[in-house]
Structure formats: C-alpha cells, structure tokens
Design a protein around this motif. Structure first.
Motif, PDB file in Angstrom:
ATOM      1  N   VAL A 190     118.160 103.151  73.516  1.00 28.90           N
ATOM      2  CA  VAL A 190     117.394 101.906  73.442  1.00 28.90           C
ATOM      3  C   VAL A 190     116.204 102.041  74.386  1.00 28.90           C
ATOM      4  N   TRP A 191     115.023 101.726  73.906  1.00 34.56           N
ATOM      5  CA  TRP A 191     113.849 101.774  74.780  1.00 34.56           C
ATOM      6  C   TRP A 191     112.846 100.722  74.308  1.00 34.56           C
ATOM      7  N   HIS A 192     111.832 100.478  75.129  1.00 34.10           N
ATOM      8  CA  HIS A 192     110.806  99.515  74.724  1.00 34.10           C
ATOM      9  C   HIS A 192     109.420 100.104  74.946  1.00 34.10           C
ATOM     10  N   GLU A 193     108.487  99.631  74.135  1.00 35.84           N
ATOM     11  CA  GLU A 193     107.102 100.088  74.195  1.00 35.84           C
ATOM     12  C   GLU A 193     106.173  98.886  74.100  1.00 35.84           C
ATOM     13  N   ALA A 194     105.049  98.987  74.779  1.00 37.13           N
ATOM     14  CA  ALA A 194     104.015  97.969  74.606  1.00 37.13           C
ATOM     15  C   ALA A 194     103.429  98.099  73.206  1.00 37.13           C
ATOM     16  N   LYS A 195     103.154  96.974  72.579  1.00 44.10           N
ATOM     17  CA  LYS A 195     102.592  97.019  71.233  1.00 44.10           C
ATOM     18  C   LYS A 195     101.163  97.547  71.255  1.00 44.10           C
ATOM     19  N   VAL A 226     119.765  90.422  68.184  1.00 43.57           N
ATOM     20  CA  VAL A 226     118.848  90.487  69.325  1.00 43.57           C
ATOM     21  C   VAL A 226     118.614  89.072  69.837  1.00 43.57           C
ATOM     22  N   ILE A 227     118.852  88.886  71.131  1.00 35.50           N
ATOM     23  CA  ILE A 227     118.662  87.578  71.767  1.00 35.50           C
ATOM     24  C   ILE A 227     117.669  87.745  72.909  1.00 35.50           C
ATOM     25  N   CYS A 228     116.725  86.816  73.007  1.00 33.85           N
ATOM     26  CA  CYS A 228     115.694  86.884  74.040  1.00 33.85           C
ATOM     27  C   CYS A 228     115.743  85.622  74.887  1.00 33.85           C
ATOM     28  N   ASP A 229     115.881  85.803  76.187  1.00 32.46           N
ATOM     29  CA  ASP A 229     115.895  84.694  77.134  1.00 32.46           C
ATOM     30  C   ASP A 229     114.547  84.650  77.848  1.00 32.46           C
ATOM     31  N   ASN A 230     113.870  83.509  77.792  1.00 30.18           N
ATOM     32  CA  ASN A 230     112.556  83.340  78.406  1.00 30.18           C
ATOM     33  C   ASN A 230     111.504  84.180  77.682  1.00 30.18           C
ATOM     34  N   GLY A 231     111.569  84.141  76.373  1.00 33.97           N
ATOM     35  CA  GLY A 231     110.628  84.855  75.523  1.00 33.97           C
ATOM     36  C   GLY A 231     110.887  84.470  74.076  1.00 33.97           C
ATOM     37  N   ILE A 232     110.186  85.115  73.150  1.00 32.74           N
ATOM     38  CA  ILE A 232     110.302  84.777  71.733  1.00 32.74           C
ATOM     39  C   ILE A 232     110.543  86.048  70.933  1.00 32.74           C
ATOM     40  N   VAL A 233     111.575  86.033  70.067  1.00 32.41           N
ATOM     41  CA  VAL A 233     111.801  87.132  69.127  1.00 32.41           C
ATOM     42  C   VAL A 233     110.930  86.872  67.907  1.00 32.41           C
ATOM     43  N   ARG A 234     109.890  87.667  67.749  1.00 33.67           N
ATOM     44  CA  ARG A 234     108.952  87.466  66.649  1.00 33.67           C
ATOM     45  C   ARG A 234     109.450  88.074  65.345  1.00 33.67           C
ATOM     46  N   LYS A 253     114.544  88.449  79.579  1.00 30.06           N
ATOM     47  CA  LYS A 253     115.797  89.176  79.385  1.00 30.06           C
ATOM     48  C   LYS A 253     116.072  89.329  77.894  1.00 30.06           C
ATOM     49  N   ILE A 254     116.374  90.561  77.485  1.00 30.36           N
ATOM     50  CA  ILE A 254     116.640  90.867  76.083  1.00 30.36           C
ATOM     51  C   ILE A 254     118.037  91.464  75.973  1.00 30.36           C
ATOM     52  N   SER A 255     118.857  90.933  75.063  1.00 33.32           N
ATOM     53  CA  SER A 255     120.220  91.427  74.853  1.00 33.32           C
ATOM     54  C   SER A 255     120.366  91.898  73.410  1.00 33.32           C
ATOM     55  N   LEU A 256     120.929  93.097  73.254  1.00 31.94           N
ATOM     56  CA  LEU A 256     121.205  93.662  71.938  1.00 31.94           C
ATOM     57  C   LEU A 256     122.713  93.821  71.806  1.00 31.94           C
ATOM     58  N   ASP A 257     123.260  93.373  70.680  1.00 32.34           N
ATOM     59  CA  ASP A 257     124.713  93.390  70.495  1.00 32.34           C
ATOM     60  C   ASP A 257     125.070  94.130  69.208  1.00 32.34           C
ATOM     61  N   PHE A 260     130.686  95.829  69.494  1.00 32.45           N
ATOM     62  CA  PHE A 260     131.544  96.460  70.500  1.00 32.45           C
ATOM     63  C   PHE A 260     130.747  96.950  71.701  1.00 32.45           C
ATOM     64  N   LEU A 261     129.429  96.786  71.664  1.00 30.87           N
ATOM     65  CA  LEU A 261     128.577  97.208  72.773  1.00 30.87           C
ATOM     66  C   LEU A 261     127.429  96.222  72.915  1.00 30.87           C
ATOM     67  N   THR A 262     127.164  95.795  74.160  1.00 31.76           N
ATOM     68  CA  THR A 262     126.030  94.919  74.454  1.00 31.76           C
ATOM     69  C   THR A 262     125.129  95.607  75.467  1.00 31.76           C
ATOM     70  N   VAL A 263     123.853  95.683  75.142  1.00 32.73           N
ATOM     71  CA  VAL A 263     122.861  96.285  76.032  1.00 32.73           C
ATOM     72  C   VAL A 263     121.874  95.205  76.443  1.00 32.73           C
ATOM     73  N   THR A 264     121.629  95.104  77.733  1.00 31.20           N
ATOM     74  CA  THR A 264     120.707  94.103  78.261  1.00 31.20           C
ATOM     75  C   THR A 264     119.605  94.792  79.054  1.00 31.20           C
ATOM     76  N   CYS A 265     118.371  94.420  78.794  1.00 31.12           N
ATOM     77  CA  CYS A 265     117.251  94.943  79.574  1.00 31.12           C
ATOM     78  C   CYS A 265     116.376  93.775  80.022  1.00 31.12           C
TER      79      CYS A 265
END
Length: 435
Positions: A190-195, A226-234, A253-257, A260-265
């Motif tokens: 799991v990784w993130h990139e600027a658009k 995908v759940i986003c706290d203090n942001g918007i999932v577009r 905060k972004i959570s991916l589920d 059986f596995l939850t990843v939070t970044c």
C-alpha cells in the motif's frame, strides 16, 4: 473344589491391578466374598510388558481356593496417536512503503504429531512465488517424535496477484504414507502518491490543504473498503482511491479494510506559511526631467513549496494607508492611498509551482515635489480554495508596499525586500532582499 474367576487386566505403569468378580461353592453354601484374598503378578512371555499372569487365592477356614488367569494388556484405542501435519501461515505480508511502516514479516508454524515409533523427514518449501518471500532459518528436520517448528518469513516484493505465494509442509516417513499440508499467502503493498507532479516528489508524506492524493494498493483485490477521516474519498476504483485531504492543517487518516486485514495511514496536511518573491523584470521611464515611472514585476512563491497549493487562490486585501506625509498627504492625492483602487482585492489562483505574478509601480509624479513625502500600504494576504468560494478565507501572511518621494523628484518603491529607485535624470537602480 472348583473356583471360577472373571477379571480384567489394566496397565497402571509398572504395576498391574486386577478388577474382578468371582464366586465359589462349598457344599450347599454360596460364598460371595472370601474372608481373605491374596494376589500375585508375575511377568511372562519373555519380558513382554503386555503379557501378565494373575494368581488369585482365597482362603475359607481350612480350605484355599486358587484361580490363575493369564492376560494380555489391550491398548486403549481412544488414546492412540495418529500421524497428523498442520501448517499455519499469515494471510498477508504487507511491504513497507511511504504509507506503512515496519517490515513485512511473519511466522510460519508447522505442527507435526507422530504415531508411536514413526520417524522421518519434515520439510517446508515455497512452491510458488519464491521470488516474493524469504524463509529464514532451517526448513528441513529429521524427526522421531511430535514437534512444532516455527520459521520466520519476510516479504520481498509483490507479484500483483492474490495468493501469489504457496507454502508446502511435507513429512516423509521411513515407512508409510507421505503427508502434506499447504497454505497460500499474499504479499501486498500500500502506498500513496500526490496526484500532481509538482513538486516532483510524488511519494512525499505531507500535502497542502485540500490537495488530492492517490492511495494505491497491489494486488488490486486486496482491499474493498476505504474510509477517510478528516478528508473526502473522491473515487475508489480497481486498486486505487482518490482522496482530498483536510481543508485545514493537521492530519487526514485513511483506513483500508480487506475483511481480515486493516491498514491505516496518516497524511500530514500543511497550510500556507509565508511568501517569497523574485524579481522577473523592471521597467523605468526614459523621459528626462520627470519623477516616477517605475514598475517591478515579481514572481511570488507561497511556501512551503514541497507541497502543492495549486488549488488555492490568494488575494491582497485592500487597505488604505494611514501614514501619508508631505506630498502624499495633500487631498488631491488621496487616491494613491487606497490600495483597493490600485489593484488589490482580486483573487489570483496559484500555478503548479505555488506561485503567482505581482507588480509594484508608480506612474508620473507631478511637480512640485518640495518637501517630498511617503506612504505605506499595509497588505494582509489571504487564501481560500478555488473550488470552495463560500469557505472563509484565511490570512497567512502580511507585508507592505512603500512609496517614497524626495524633494529633488527621486522616487523609490519598496516591496518584498526589494527597492527600485529612479531619479529625474533617469538614473535608476534595483536593490534586492532589503529588510
């Protein structure tokens, strides 16, 4: 005198106990329980621990009754151990990235239960996706009793496919049937990139307010929520999600589920802090004998420039100078003092480099210049999101623009630490980074 004996032999370690019921007859008398009894156990059958002979003697006054029973221990079938092999492995190994910390490590556990007297070779092997993982430590053992083995496993790369690694535990006995057990696992990332591609570090961990970020994962079917706290999932699609981070500084905060596995970044969100200006060009009038005729063009950067504020608009808020003296304090020159009548108040959108253009200038200053004069525009600089015009703007910096006139007609403009000066004989100069 005949005697009858019914008994059951049961093993109790090194000794044997007899559980029995017996009856004897003397004349017409039935005797249920003798007054005395003795038992002796002797080992037979060449020392076979399962073969015994039981001698029971009952004494009734002057009469002794003896019964002998040879027996063999029968194993308790409910306690018999059958050979069994179990394999337990993590379902997912998550590779480290700018979104996830730590190492992609886990433990593979092999549990082998052996039947009595069995021995052989126990092995653990990767039969699929060996390039994606590394098994650390021994993976082969000679065993002659029940064992539990643990092997450290480390993820190296993802193939992009679910269940891309297959592990097989195998027990090959000296005699009998080979036993196997297998488990599949996924090496995920799991990784993130600027658009946007300015600034060039798209893998950065901090972003400008309301900046759009792509959260990506492989294999693409690993996560389904995908759940986003203090942001918007577009947008959430095949292996990616487009996130608009918070409109205020702090964290998103972004959570991916996956079930059986939850990843939070967590993404660090930064607001504009200050500005820097560079002079692009200066224009000076070439007409001899006049005062003024100066124009400076700036490129102004909004810091920090290692995030993107391309979706922001900035504005110099109109203010009226209150410190006018001399020439500029005369009623006919009050229009000079109002910044709103001289370019302030317009929204300007930042470009991909967090920059906008600005100008500072003065036209012809009519004589007489006796005594000179000066005034200063106070300039609060505010910003807001271009696509959210109803949101309250935020002031993030403050600076000034100053005009000075000498009695000989020399004019100076000062802004962003620069000073442009022109005399009536057309001698002019630009000095930079003045504080």
């Amino acid at each position: 005198m005949p005697a009858t004996f019914e008994g059951v032999l049961a093993d109790a370690g090194a000794s044997v106990e007899a559980s029995y019921a017996w009856r004897t007859a003397y004349g017409n008398l039935e005797i249920e329980s003798p007054s005395e009894r003795e038992t002796e156990v002797s080992r037979k059958d060449g020392g076979n621990p399962d073969a015994y002979e039981l001698s029971v003697t009952a004494t009734l006054g002057r009469h002794a009754l003896t019964s002998t029973l040879a027996g063999r221990r029968t194993p308790d079938e409910t306690n018999r151990v059958e050979t069994a092999l179990a394999l337990d492995a993590p379902k997912v190994l998550l590779l480290p990235s700018n979104a996830t910390a730590g190492a992609a490590e886990g433990t593979v556990k092999i549990d082998l239960r052996l039947a009595e007297g069995e021995r052989g070779e126990l092995t653990l092997a990767c039969t699929q996706g060996a390039e994606c993982i590394r098994l650390e430590g021994p993976t082969s053992w000679t065993v002659d009793s029940s064992v539990t083995k643990e092997v450290r496993i480390t993820g190296r790369e993802t193939s992009g496919s679910k269940d891309d690694v297959r592990l097989v535990a195998r027990f090959v006995p000296e005699k009998g049937e080979t036993r196997e057990n297998a488990a599949n696992l996924t090496v995920a990332k799991v990784w993130h990139e600027a658009k946007v591609y300015e600034p060039k570090n798209v893998l950065r961990k901090h972003f400008g307010v309301a900046e759009e970020v792509l959260v990506l994962w492989r294999p693409s079917e690993t996560f389904n929520n995908v759940i986003c706290d203090n942001g918007i999932v577009r947008l959430t699609g095949y292996g990616m999600s487009l996130i608009e981070v918070s409109h205020r500084p702090g964290h998103t905060k972004i959570s991916l589920d996956s079930g059986f596995l939850t990843v939070t970044c967590s993404l660090n969100v930064i607001a504009p802090e200050r500005i820097r200006a560079h002079v692009l060009a200066t224009d000076f009038s070439r007409q001899i004998g006049i005062a003024g005729g100066i124009n400076i063009r700036f490129r102004v950067y909004v810091d920090p420039v290692d995030v993107s504020f391309a979706h922001l608009c900035v504005q110099e808020v109109p203010r009226v100078a209150t410190d006018a003296i001399g020439y500029f304090a005369q009623p006919e020159y009050t229009d000079y003092l109002d910044h709103g009548l001289n370019g302030a108040g317009a929204w300007v959108q930042l470009n991909s480099r967090n920059a906008f253009r600005d100008e500072a200038g003065v036209g012809i200053v009519q004589p007489p210049w006796a005594g000179g004069g000066s005034f200063t525009w106070p300039i609060p600089c505010i910003c807001r999101l271009a696509k959210y015009p109803s949101e309250t703007p935020t002031e993030f910096t403050h600076y000034t623009q100053r005009f000075e006139l000498d009695a000989d007609g020399t004019v100076r403009i000062k802004k962003f630490g620069y000073c442009a000066e022109r005399a009536t004989n057309n001698m002019h100069s630009l000095k930079g980074e003045l504080k």
